[in-house]
Design a protein around this motif. Structure first.
Motif, short mmCIF file in Angstrom:
data_model
loop_
_atom_site.label_atom_id
_atom_site.label_comp_id
_atom_site.label_asym_id
_atom_site.label_seq_id
_atom_site.Cartn_x
_atom_site.Cartn_y
_atom_site.Cartn_z
N ALA A 1 37.13 35.30 39.30
CA ALA A 1 36.22 35.72 40.14
C ALA A 1 35.65 37.10 39.70
N LYS B 1 32.21 37.79 37.98
CA LYS B 1 31.39 38.74 38.44
C LYS B 1 31.07 39.85 37.42
N ILE C 1 28.90 32.08 41.21
CA ILE C 1 30.25 32.01 41.13
C ILE C 1 30.71 31.18 42.23
N CYS C 2 29.99 31.12 43.55
CA CYS C 2 30.52 30.12 44.39
C CYS C 2 30.47 28.74 44.05
N LEU D 1 34.42 33.97 48.66
CA LEU D 1 34.27 35.02 47.52
C LEU D 1 34.21 36.42 47.68
#
Length: 177
Positions: free
Chosen positions: A146, A150, A160-161, A171
């Motif tokens: 993550a 990011k 990203i989810c 997240l």
């Protein structure tokens, strides 16, 4: 950047248009390599994981529905390939053999594939990589991935989810930790 919303882009991907697929692969390749190495894979294994993810993308292009950007979709595939690789390592418990290390650093003519930088630049990069590696090694895979997606790749929370298959709240918890 590839415009998926543009007329027919999704359809060109779905039918496997070679020019469209090539453009997407060329655009995504650097980010995919950064993500794979940020996930802790050695460069040669990162290249293998990226190649496998891109092969899967091309083979499954007909499944692309356009709800996400192609790069988001491919990164999701890559994350799954990295997890498969880690599960395989856990089963094997294998270490790098010297031939694989030599092949990763030299080309078929015996020349450096990536020549070393000067000693000062190399020392600074090595110290930074070691410190960042220690920090990233200290956190679990979901947090490491993550963070990399990011902060290194610049993906949005929504992307990203989709890649990690988590909710926005989850997240947020992962990144907070």
């Amino acid at each position: 950047m590839i415009d998926v919303a543009g007329g027919g882009q999704v359809e060109r991907i779905r039918v496997g248009d070679p020019d469209t697929l090539e453009a997407i692969v060329r655009e995504c390749l650097p980010g995919l390599l950064r993500s794979a190495t940020a996930a802790g894979l050695p460069f040669d294994r990162a290249e293998d994981a990226v190649q496998s993810a891109l092969m899967t993308f091309v083979q499954r292009a007909s499944d692309f529905d356009g709800r996400a950007r192609p790069s988001t979709w491919i990164h999701g595939i890559l994350i799954r390939k990295i997890m498969e690789h880690r599960r395989g390592l856990a089963r094997d418990g294998s270490a790098d053999d010297i031939d694989a290390v030599v092949e990763a650093r030299f080309d078929e003519n015996g020349r450096w594939s990536r020549p070393p930088a000067g000693p000062v630049a190399e020392l600074a990069r090595r110290q930074f990589r070691e410190q960042l590696g220690r920090c990233l090694d200290a956190i679990p895979d979901p947090q490491r991935l993550a963070f990399s997606l990011k902060e290194v790749e610049g993906f949005t929370t929504q992307e990203i989810c989709k890649i990690l298959d988590v909710s926005a709240n989850h997240l947020g918890v992962i990144l907070y930790r």
